[in-house]
Design a protein around this motif. Structure first.
Motif, PDB file in Angstrom:
ATOM      1  N   UNK A  17      37.567  41.779  40.212  1.00  0.00           N
ATOM      2  CA  UNK A  17      38.380  42.802  40.513  1.00  0.00           C
ATOM      3  C   UNK A  17      39.368  42.228  42.020  1.00  0.00           C
ATOM      4  N   UNK A  18      40.611  42.389  41.718  1.00  0.00           N
ATOM      5  CA  UNK A  18      41.416  41.731  42.690  1.00  0.00           C
ATOM      6  C   UNK A  18      42.732  42.338  42.574  1.00  0.00           C
ATOM      7  N   UNK A  19      43.805  41.724  43.426  1.00  0.00           N
ATOM      8  CA  UNK A  19      44.853  42.162  43.522  1.00  0.00           C
ATOM      9  C   UNK A  19      45.950  41.111  43.845  1.00  0.00           C
ATOM     10  N   UNK A  20      47.065  41.126  43.198  1.00  0.00           N
ATOM     11  CA  UNK A  20      48.119  40.033  43.411  1.00  0.00           C
ATOM     12  C   UNK A  20      49.349  40.776  44.043  1.00  0.00           C
ATOM     13  N   UNK A  25      56.062  43.596  44.473  1.00  0.00           N
ATOM     14  CA  UNK A  25      55.072  44.839  44.389  1.00  0.00           C
ATOM     15  C   UNK A  25      53.737  44.180  44.113  1.00  0.00           C
ATOM     16  N   UNK A  26      52.751  45.157  43.916  1.00  0.00           N
ATOM     17  CA  UNK A  26      51.251  44.777  43.877  1.00  0.00           C
ATOM     18  C   UNK A  26      50.866  44.904  42.413  1.00  0.00           C
ATOM     19  N   UNK A  27      49.882  43.918  42.065  1.00  0.00           N
ATOM     20  CA  UNK A  27      49.374  44.058  40.618  1.00  0.00           C
ATOM     21  C   UNK A  27      47.583  44.182  40.879  1.00  0.00           C
ATOM     22  N   UNK A  28      47.220  45.248  40.320  1.00  0.00           N
ATOM     23  CA  UNK A  28      45.702  45.336  40.237  1.00  0.00           C
ATOM     24  C   UNK A  28      45.010  44.666  39.142  1.00  0.00           C
ATOM     25  N   UNK A  29      44.213  43.630  39.390  1.00  0.00           N
ATOM     26  CA  UNK A  29      43.489  42.915  38.422  1.00  0.00           C
ATOM     27  C   UNK A  29      42.103  43.236  38.043  1.00  0.00           C
ATOM     28  N   UNK A  30      41.519  42.951  36.849  1.00  0.00           N
ATOM     29  CA  UNK A  30      42.611  42.657  35.586  1.00  0.00           C
ATOM     30  C   UNK A  30      43.255  43.690  35.450  1.00  0.00           C
ATOM     31  N   UNK A  31      44.472  42.818  34.786  1.00  0.00           N
ATOM     32  CA  UNK A  31      45.775  43.574  34.556  1.00  0.00           C
ATOM     33  C   UNK A  31      46.301  43.196  32.947  1.00  0.00           C
ATOM     34  N   UNK A  32      46.823  44.317  32.358  1.00  0.00           N
ATOM     35  CA  UNK A  32      47.619  43.983  30.985  1.00  0.00           C
ATOM     36  C   UNK A  32      49.082  44.081  31.059  1.00  0.00           C
ATOM     37  N   UNK A  33      49.842  43.006  30.859  1.00  0.00           N
ATOM     38  CA  UNK A  33      51.129  43.240  30.744  1.00  0.00           C
ATOM     39  C   UNK A  33      51.879  43.512  29.629  1.00  0.00           C
TER      40      UNK A  33
END
Ligand SMILES: O=c1[nH]cnc2cc3nc(NCc4cccs4)[nH]c3cc12
Length: 372
Positions: A17-20, A25-33
């Motif tokens: 679980x992460x955050x970029x 802005x911020x991206x919560x991961x895992x993320x789907x683009x």
């Protein structure tokens, strides 16, 4: 200003679980683009894409350089302004699309020359030009210019291809314009060979980049070979930086790849199949062209709160598809994007609570549920 930064918040096995943090802005991961190839997620208003939970889009350098042109988009204020999306955008480098779409391609150490599949005009794409185009677009995350090694490849072919991509990665970094909150990702190659994946990872480590992708997969090898490769190649990339698996995938690919340490995904599947009447649901996939739906007044997916599932029946969606109505493609695209975001959100919550194994079991049980 925000510096580009990856925060590792929790782990459950290899799942993270992460955050970029980025300039946009911020991206919560895992993320789907979601894929926004020609500066649009086909059939969707950007605000509605954001409503599904998407925090970052993918743009295709190849398409945008051909039409309307990178310099034109720059003159018009950049890709974010052009398409009215103010969150992060990751752009690919163009190399992969050239190989799959362009005509009369010629690859040399310098780069790729090709003719546009739209009007036959001649173009030249090099690591330097790819970096310039992605800078003109204003891309939040720029991808290095690489060659996706075809599958299958002999170890010799894979080694030569990977080594060229690593030389191109160095040239990409040298040409990349550093901006606070923006990033250049390197792309790991090496096909299915552990020693080559390691050599690629070591070459990329020398460049000290803020993120990396696993390239050369989802190229026809099948899910098992992809997972077997991920089992050893993901850990070769730095744990304190995001790991992006390019071009993946169907829902079960995402679950398996998250469990192998992947943080970012992109795939045309939810949008492309939405336009082709295919719906992904918690109980498996169904095709709304099928006549069995014509009298079915149940919602598409009773666990989804998107407009297609809360305001319409399967019978209506079937009718729209059979009648070739634009709204059919719009609603199924909307639903598939919402389903993918729900899946990612479910995995983020599961990792946070240490129950990713159970989540995966429930996911597979639901998919085989039958009677959908
Ligand atoms: O090594 C790669 N380098 C740069 N871009 C890629 C994009 C990629 N997309 C897929 N698969 C997704 C597909 C979408 C349509 C056909 S295959 N695999 C990919 C590998 C690479």
């Amino acid at each position: 200003m925000t510096e580009f930064r990856y925060e590792l918040l929790a782990q459950d096995g290899k799942a993270r679980l992460g955050r970029i943090h980025t300039a946009h802005g911020v991206i919560d991961t895992p993320t789907f683009m979601p894929v926004g190839t020609a500066a649009t997620v086909k059939g969707m208003l950007p605000e509605n894409v954001a409503d599904t939970g998407a925090q970052i889009l993918l743009g295709n350098t190849y398409h945008l350089m051909l039409r309307p042109g990178a310099e034109r988009i720059a003159r018009l204020g950049g890709l974010h302004k052009f398409m009215n999306w103010d969150k992060p955008i990751l752009t690919d480098s163009g190399g992969y699309q050239v190989m799959s779409l362009a005509k009369l391609r010629k690859i040399t150490e310098e780069g790729v020359t090709f003719k546009s599949h739209i009007d036959g005009r001649k173009f030249n794409l090099t690591p330097e030009r790819s970096m310039e185009i992605q800078h003109l677009l204003g891309s939040t995350i720029t991808m290095a210019f690489d060659e996706c090694t075809p599958f299958p490849a002999t170890e010799k072919q894979a080694a030569e291809s990977m080594r060229m991509s690593m030389r191109w990665a160095k040239r990409s970094k040298d040409a990349f314009v550093e901006r606070e909150g923006y990033a250049l990702y390197g792309i790991q190659q090496g096909s299915v060979f552990e020693n080559l994946r390691r050599e690629s990872s070591e070459k990329l480590a020398e460049l000290d980049l803020p993120g990396h992708s696993v390239g050369g997969l989802a190229v026809g090898e099948g899910q098992q070979i992809m997972f077997d490769t991920l089992d050893f190649c993901v850990d070769m990339l730095p744990a304190n930086k995001p790991r992006y698996l390019m071009g993946v995938g169907k829902p079960s690919d995402l679950v398996g790849a998250v469990m192998r340490g992947i943080d970012q995904f992109d795939c045309v599947l939810p949008t492309r199949s939405g336009r082709n009447a295919q719906a992904f649901t918690h109980r498996g996939t169904l095709n709304l062209k099928n006549g069995r739906h014509r009298d079915d007044d149940r919602p598409l997916d009773d666990q989804c709160n998107c407009p297609a599932c809360t305001k319409y029946s399967r019978a209506y969606l079937h009718h729209l598809i059979k009648a070739g109505e634009i709204l059919g493609a719009v609603l199924l695209t909307w639903h598939n994007l919402a389903y993918y975001q729900d899946l990612m959100r479910g995995m983020r919550e599961a990792i946070a609570e240490g129950r990713m194994e159970a989540f995966a079991r429930d996911f597979h049980a639901g998919q085989e549920g039958g009677d959908i």
